[in-house]
Every structure is written in C-alpha cells, then in structure tokens.
Scaffold this motif. Structure first.
Motif, short mmCIF file in Angstrom:
data_model
loop_
_atom_site.label_atom_id
_atom_site.label_comp_id
_atom_site.label_asym_id
_atom_site.label_seq_id
_atom_site.Cartn_x
_atom_site.Cartn_y
_atom_site.Cartn_z
N THR A 236 0.78 -1.30 0.03
CA THR A 236 0.08 -0.09 -0.20
C THR A 236 0.83 1.25 -0.09
OG1 THR A 236 -0.20 -0.04 2.56
CG2 THR A 236 -1.91 -1.02 1.16
N GLY A 237 2.23 1.33 0.24
CA GLY A 237 2.89 2.36 0.49
C GLY A 237 2.74 3.29 1.82
N ILE A 238 2.05 2.60 2.47
CA ILE A 238 2.02 3.40 4.06
C ILE A 238 3.16 2.89 4.93
CG2 ILE A 238 0.69 3.42 6.39
CD1 ILE A 238 -1.73 2.58 4.66
N PRO A 239 3.70 3.85 5.28
CA PRO A 239 5.11 3.77 6.15
C PRO A 239 4.72 2.53 7.11
CG PRO A 239 4.93 6.10 5.83
CD PRO A 239 3.45 5.46 5.30
N GLU A 240 5.85 1.76 7.27
CA GLU A 240 5.59 0.52 8.31
C GLU A 240 5.42 1.11 9.58
OE1 GLU A 240 7.93 -3.16 9.92
OE2 GLU A 240 8.87 -2.18 8.07
N HIS A 241 6.19 2.17 9.90
CA HIS A 241 5.93 2.84 11.57
C HIS A 241 4.80 3.26 11.66
CE1 HIS A 241 7.31 6.27 9.12
NE2 HIS A 241 6.67 7.18 10.24
N LYS A 242 3.77 3.72 10.47
CA LYS A 242 2.38 4.06 10.66
C LYS A 242 1.42 2.95 10.60
CE LYS A 242 3.36 8.55 10.53
NZ LYS A 242 3.07 9.47 11.68
N LEU A 243 1.77 1.66 10.76
CA LEU A 243 1.02 0.63 10.71
C LEU A 243 1.19 0.01 11.90
CD1 LEU A 243 1.04 -1.04 7.15
CD2 LEU A 243 -0.90 0.01 8.14
N ARG A 244 0.15 -0.56 12.56
CA ARG A 244 -0.09 -1.52 13.69
C ARG A 244 -0.95 -2.60 13.44
NH1 ARG A 244 -3.24 -0.36 19.33
NH2 ARG A 244 -2.72 -2.15 20.42
N VAL A 245 -0.33 -3.82 13.41
CA VAL A 245 -1.23 -4.93 13.14
C VAL A 245 -1.37 -5.78 14.39
CG1 VAL A 245 -1.17 -7.16 11.82
CG2 VAL A 245 -0.25 -5.14 10.87
N VAL A 246 -2.49 -6.19 14.65
CA VAL A 246 -2.80 -7.10 15.93
C VAL A 246 -3.67 -8.16 15.43
CG1 VAL A 246 -4.35 -6.88 18.05
CG2 VAL A 246 -3.25 -4.70 17.07
N ALA A 247 -3.21 -9.35 15.77
CA ALA A 247 -3.80 -10.72 15.67
C ALA A 247 -4.64 -10.97 16.97
CB ALA A 247 -3.02 -11.84 15.67
N PRO A 248 -5.97 -10.71 17.28
CA PRO A 248 -6.50 -10.87 18.43
C PRO A 248 -6.73 -12.33 18.67
CG PRO A 248 -7.93 -9.26 16.92
CD PRO A 248 -6.70 -10.16 16.15
N ASP A 249 -7.47 -12.77 19.39
CA ASP A 249 -7.98 -14.29 19.69
C ASP A 249 -8.06 -15.07 18.03
OD1 ASP A 249 -7.80 -14.36 22.29
OD2 ASP A 249 -9.81 -13.61 22.54
N VAL A 250 -7.56 -15.83 17.69
CA VAL A 250 -7.58 -16.38 16.22
C VAL A 250 -7.89 -17.88 16.41
CG1 VAL A 250 -6.05 -17.12 14.40
CG2 VAL A 250 -5.68 -14.70 15.35
N GLY A 251 -8.93 -18.30 15.82
CA GLY A 251 -9.63 -19.17 16.00
C GLY A 251 -9.01 -20.52 14.98
N GLY A 252 -7.78 -20.74 15.17
CA GLY A 252 -7.25 -21.81 14.12
C GLY A 252 -6.89 -21.28 13.04
#
Length: 789
Positions: A236-252
């Motif tokens: 996407t070209g969005i700077p990495e430090h402007k992105l936060r990725v969260v994996a909440p509870d993941v069901g498999g």
C-alpha cells in the motif's frame, strides 16, 4: 514475597491458561471488534474460472440504501501494488502480478472484481447484486500435464508459459547408474488432492484509521502479524511505522492464515480512502473460493533396491499446482518437502525435481505440514509397494534401511543433519501397543477364508524438519525473510513477570507453555507469569507462527531471555548480599550465598530493588529486564511410528478404522496435555485427507465442493479412538531439547491410513486407491474400474 515454585513446570500437564476466556465467551475475535462509524465491506467475486473483464460498473450499487462507496480494481489500482510472494525459488521463476482486485482479467472462480462499502454487512452483501460485470470467457487451465503443452491456453498470457519454475536437487551417486545396477526398480504415481482449510474462525479483518497522524491499526485473524505489517506497507505504500497489526484471538489457522490476503490490502486501502473504520468477514462458502488451498500435486516416484531390501536410490518428479497466482510462500511449499522424501532411510542416490504449474484454480499455499506430509506419503507408500514386491514385512523392510540410533547425528542424503533420534525405540513401542503380530495373524486367517470384510494394516515411520528457522538456510533457499525469533522478559516491581513473544498463537497454548518455561528459569510461580503476543506495538519483533517453529525457536528465545534476567539479577543480588557472583547459588527463585543460606534474596526482591535503584552496582542500569533474539543453526527433527488397522467391506467399499496407535518422539515435552491435543488434531487432519476431504472442480473450473455440504470435514464421531504414546530423544539444536509437534500427526497419519486400505485389498489385486479413499473409489478399485475423477 513468594520464593517460587518448587515443582518443575516443564514436563507438567498444566491446564491451559487460555481456556477460561475461550470457554466463557470472553474472547476478542476479529469479527467481534466494533468501532464508531464502522463500515462493512462485501466483495463481488468472479463466477468464472478464466475470463476477460469487459466491464465492471459499480454505480448502480451506489444508489442503494446504506451503500457508502464502491470500487473496481481500476479505482483502487493507484497506490496499490501486487500482493507479495516471499519465496522466489529460482532466479528465473515466472512471477505474475497479483492485484488485490482484478483489473483486466479473472483467473480463478472467486477472483475479486469489485468491493461495496455499506453501513452494515447485509446492505453491502445485497448491493453486490446491483454491480454490473461482463465477462468474455477464456479457456480454463486445469490439467497439470496438459498445461505444459506448447499449445496450451495460458493463465497469464503475458508470461508466455504456464510453467512457473523447475527446481532440481541431486545428491549422492548418479541415479541412472544406481538404477542400472539395482535388482528391483518400482515406479508409482500418487495424487495429492487439493484440500481446503477449515479453521473454526473464518478470516476477518478490521482497519481503524487515525486520520490526524496517518496511522492505521489492522486487526486480522492472521498467524503472521509481524510479516503482515511489513508486507502491507510494501503493497500500500503506507510507512511501516504508521501501521500497527494486531492478531486478536485467532480460532485456528492450519497454514490458511499464514498469508497476506487481498482482502487485508483492500480493507486498508478503503479505510485510507474513506477515513473511517471498515470490516470484512468472509462467509464459509466465500472462504472456500478465496482462502488459499493446500496440497495439489502429482508425484511420480521411483525406487531402486536390492532383492534383500536394501535401498539404493530414490527419484521423485513432481508437478505442483500453483493455482492462478503466487501467494506468500506458494512456490516454496513443495520445495520444503524435497528434503524429506528420503525420510529416515539410508540410500546411495537421490534425485528430485519439482515443476510448478499455473492453473485457473484458487492459489495453493501452506497447509498443515506444508510439503512434509506430501513427501512422507510418497516415500511410505512406495516402501509398502517395495515390501509387497519383495514379499517382505513392511516393518522389516524399514528396519533394514533406517538410520540407527547410534548413527546420530546423521547427515541425510538430502543434505540435512538429523541431530538425534531413535526410530527403533518408537517403532518397538508402537508395535507392542498395536498388537502387530496378532493383527497380522488375524489378517492372514481372514484372507484365507475369503472374508467379505478384509483387514488391512498400515505403517508410517516418519521424520520431519520443523522449527523453520535457520536464516542462512532460508537464504540459500532464496526465501525473502529470516527465521529468527524474539522474546523479552519484563520483571515488574511487584515481582510479577511479563513475557513478550514474537510468536502469535492460534490455538497452540503458547501462553501456558511460555509461562511454564519462564517460571522454571526464573523460579517464580506459574500463575505470576503473563504472556504478551500478537500485537506489533506491544511485541515489536517477531517472525510469527508456522512450520512448528513456535516452541523450538520462540520458546527457546524465552528460555534465553529468562537466563539473561537471572544473570542480571545475580549482579544485583551479589551487590546486596555483599558477596561475589561466583559465590551465589540460584535455586527455586532464590539467590543464596554458598555456606551461608540465611544470606538470601528472592528474584522478586531483586526486581523491586532494581525498580527503586537505591542500591545498585555502579554503572548498572536500573532494570533486570532482558530480551533475546534467537537464530538457530539447525532445524529440529521429530519422528515416530504410526500404525493403523482398517476393515474394508469389499461389497460396499466402506472403510472403518478399527485401531490407531502412534508413538511420537517430539523431544523434551513442556506440557504433555498440549502435546496430546496437538497430536489428536493432527491425526484428524491427516485421516481427513486419507478418507474424506477433496476440493473438486468441474471441466470449466467451477468449484463443486464449495460448501460443507459438499466438502466432507470429519467430526469427532467420524474418527476412531487413538492410542498415543511417546519416546524422548532430546533435540541438540536448542537448550530446551524440544522438537515441535504441531504437524507431526498430519504428516504421519495419511500414509498409515491409505496404506492400510491398500493392504486390505492387495490380495484382490489392488495396489492403490486414490485419495480420499471414499467407498465409491474403494469399490471401483476392487472391481478394476477407473476413477472418473
């Protein structure tokens, strides 16, 4: 303050810390997330396997109530790159563009062509019917061999070929020469059917923008939050430090969430365009089309041996179905298996070749085991065929060829160094638990009587490479990333502990196991440890979870980080006790002075002293926190023996598993209860491939098994009782001695079950039944009828 637990935690069958929230519904699935002003996405997907997009008009959808926006591929193309493939397995690999939304052409049924954004998911789904899309049909490409013909229609016309790559591996003596002098040569063809992952939780993504600072939080049901963050920044070209990725509870996940999907990129692009939170959650039938598939392969296998059963050489030629595009590790999955076809056996020559082929089907990628189950299936099945050809018991044939325990560490012919193992011990225990000799005698009597219901016995003696890690090995395989893993330990002022891990669990029990590891090293109570994971802001370093690497690499990193905490604490304790560090003992969370046990400090007391920093050694930072980034030098190699007895009704083709025994060696066990659960789950998926599951397409490339009504996923009542046990040879590649268990059951069970079915029917002249071994296929094999599929 508590002086710590006395009983060792590692090896203890602790109930999982995670389960209370799961069982009481206090979970945070991605689809549960709500945000003010949230919009919902729905995606229009191609009904055709291959077609030119003549026209896509979203304007009629914009006129419907609740619809806020709608986009075509052309609308979102600006500022949006191709979806990534991180594994260019050869320098000349054909790598076509993979737009998140199709622009000019669709290449598999389910390829996305437009997205509608509405105030609720129902309005968005209804509005898809208003989008006008016109297609000019193009030929479907489905047959792997026909796809390589010179006049074959092309999946990607601009590439001029359906051949993605050729990847060879040759080791040992020249195979042709070995074959020439071998006394027995057998050739077999096996088909690895496509499988559709069925995680309990569907895929889902939520993106919340913070317009003032240009920041975005991406919540995704993913196995790889850290990798996803990097890749979304690139797409996407969005700077990495402007992105936060969260994996909440993941069901498999089972590999299906080891991916960077177009829907994640689309949701991020739409949230950026509209400046509002957006959510997309797949339906189950949508997931069957859009979530990557597993397996999909033709295996031509040739084995050369002497009459006494000694193996001389092995040749493997694969055609691997890439599907329509290359996703994150699509081309590399069959290559992982390349190193496992020789399995636990010694031989003089090994030759391997894999050809990747584009087809107009859903892309393939990692599915539980990722290349290793396919390899184990092929070698174990052809070992059974060789045993039958030689009139030899299949277990005896394996004994004559496997690496013996005194030969470890052993350099396999495929170039791996197996650090430890004892195939004899695992097999002997399995045979005793199974009652092998008694079952063989019963089988003999049934065959002599010509019973309608035949008894078959399947054998699978496997090993696997897991703990996907060594960065230098991944470099040599042309993988784009490393295989290290990070962990940090935070000792809080009150004596509690936070373990921050770069692995991201989705059912494996990391919180429990990591707590046990840290509690043992630090000498604190298990209950006093909390584990932080799955959030790139809270746990900024990590390479995530796949390939049975979490414990072997991530858990070992936790161990190392905890040791560093103890080393730092020792300096503070020595200062406080006015003693030399060399004179301190550390047991059960307590530092004491040798010969003066009354002079003591708990590690919790040390943590508080570090917090106040009133009396620290000169020059020492006021903390005993520590972190460790681990990059192992080798994989780990669990192994085991699986035995299956089936009864096959020759009149109906119905197969029933009568008994199943497995003895696995996964090195040192951290939590036996979790290991049992992983083995049981793996067995279920391996048996499912053998008897139930298959993605079926018609001649036009339409997915016929597109719902759970058509794609058979076994439930608990469809599975037998399992007898499981273990042997233990600790790994040499990590301080815990662990080897990994997440994929073992899947890898070993499929050939054991299919081998048992074939063994039951061999007296009737049957030497193969295509997977899945449905009653119809078994009946056709008995009657010599060709399988119409």
């Amino acid at each position: 303050m508590t002086e710590g637990a006395v009983e060792a935690e590692v090896g203890r069958a602790r109930l999982r810390k995670e389960d209370a929230r799961l069982l009481t519904g206090q979970t945070h699935w991605t689809d549960n997330i709500q945000a003010a002003g949230m919009l919902h996405l729905a995606i229009l997907r191609s009904p055709m396997a291959h077609a030119r997009l003549e026209r896509v008009d979203v304007s009629p959808a914009l006129e419907l109530p609740g619809v806020v926006a709608a986009f075509t591929g052309s609308d979102l193309a600006e500022g949006m790159g191709s979806l990534p493939c991180a594994w260019p397995v050869t320098e000349d690999m054909v790598h076509p563009d993979h737009p998140p939304l199709a622009v000019d052409e669709v290449r598999h049924a389910g390829d996305p062509v437009a997205v509608v954004v509405a105030r609720d998911r129902y309005a968005a789904a209804d509005a898809l019917e208003a989008v006008e899309a016109e297609y000019e049909p193009l030929p479907a490409v489905l047959d792997l061999e026909a796809a390589l013909a010179e006049d074959a229609p092309l999946v990607h016309a601009d590439k001029g070929t359906n051949r993605c790559y050729d990847w060879p591996l040759r080791a040992g003596e020249d195979y042709a020469a070995v074959r020439e002098r071998a006394e027995v040569v057998l050739e077999r063809r096996y088909h690895q059917q496509r499988l559709i992952p069925n995680a309990m939780e569907p895929r889902s993504v939520v993106v919340t923008p913070l317009a003032a600072s240009g920041e975005y939080t991406v919540y995704s049901a993913t196995q790889i939050p850290h990798i996803l963050r990097v890749m979304l920044a690139m797409v996407t070209g969005i700077p990495e430090h402007k992105l936060r990725v969260v994996a909440p509870d993941v069901g498999g996940g089972f590999g299906s969430k080891l991916q960077v999907y177009g829907e994640e990129a689309i949701a991020l692009a739409v949230a950026r365009r509209l400046g509002r939170p957006v959510k997309w959650t797949e339906s189950r039938s949508e997931g069957y089309l859009a979530t990557h598939h597993g397996r999909g392969m033709i295996q031509d296998v040739e084995i050369a041996a002497d009459r006494d059963g000694r193996l001389r050489g092995l040749k493997v030629d694969l055609l691997a179905d890439m599907g329509a595009y290359l996703m994150l590790v699509t081309p590399g999955v069959p290559i992982l298996g390349a190193f496992m076809y020789p399995a636990i056996y010694k031989m003089d020559s090994y030759e391997f070749r894999c050809t990747g082929v584009f087809t107009t089907r859903t892309p393939t990628d990692a599915y539980r085991g990722a290349g290793r189950p396919e390899a184990t299936y092929a070698i174990e099945r052809i070992m059974d065929e060789l045993a039958a050809e030689l009139g030899m018991d299949p277990v005896e044939l394996r004994r004559r060829n496997w690496i013996r325990h005194e030969e470890f560490p052993y350099d396999s012919i495929a170039g791996l160094t197996y650090d430890s193992g004892n195939y004899e011990a695992a097999t002997d225990k399995a045979l005793a638990l199974f009652g092998y000799d008694e079952l063989r005698e019963e089988q003999r009597k049934r065959n002599e009587r010509g019973d309608t219901v035949r008894l078959g016995i399947g054998v699978s003696t496997y090993t696997e490479m897991c703990g996907l890690a060594p960065s230098r090995v991944l470099r040599d395989l042309r993988y784009a990333a490393g295989g290290w893993e990070a962990a940090s330990i935070r000792m809080l002022p009150t004596g509690k502990v936070e373990v921050v891990t770069g692995t991201s669990p989705h059912g494996q029990g990391h919180v429990t196991s990591w707590s046990q590891i840290a509690a043992d090293v630090l000498g604190v109570p298990f209950e006093d440890v909390e584990v932080v994971h799955g959030d790139t802001r809270a746990a900024p370093q990590g390479m995530d979870t796949y390939g049975s690497r979490s414990l072997v690499v991530g858990g070992a990193a936790v161990h190392h980080a905890a040791r560093k905490v103890v080393d730092k604490a020792r300096k503070v304790a020595a200062h406080l006790l006015e003693a030399s560090e060399r004179d301190l003992e550390f047991t059960g969370g307590v530092f004491s002075v040798k010969g003066s046990p009354e002079a003591r400090k708990t590690i919790q007391e040390v943590a508080f002293e570090a917090f106040t920093s009133h009396d620290l050694p000169d020059g020492m930072e006021p903390t005993i926190n520590a972190e460790h980034v681990l990059d192992p030098e080798n994989f780990s190699y669990p192994h085991g023996t699986h035995l299956c007895a089936v009864e096959v009704d020759t009149e109906t083709g119905m197969t029933r598993i009568r008994s199943y025994v497995c003895v696995d060696d996964v090195g040192r066990v951290v939590n036996p209860m979790i290991v049992e659960g992983q083995v049981h789950g793996g067995l279920a998926q391996g048996i499912a491939q053998a008897l139930y599951e298959e993605a079926v397409y018609d001649d036009d490339g339409n997915l016929l098994s597109g719902t759970m009504a058509d794609y058979l996923v076994p439930s608990a009542v469809d599975l037998p009782d399992f007898v499981t046990d273990r042997t233990e040879t600790p790994a040499e590649s990590n301080p815990l001695g662990v080897k990994g268990v997440g994929e073992a059951g899947t890898i070993a069970s499929t050939p054991a079950v299919v081998g048992a079915v074939v063994d039951a029917l061999r007296p009737l002249g049957v030497r193969d039944v295509p997977m899945p071994c449905t009653p119809e296929r078994v009946w056709r094999a008995i009657h010599g009828e060709e399988d119409p599929a």
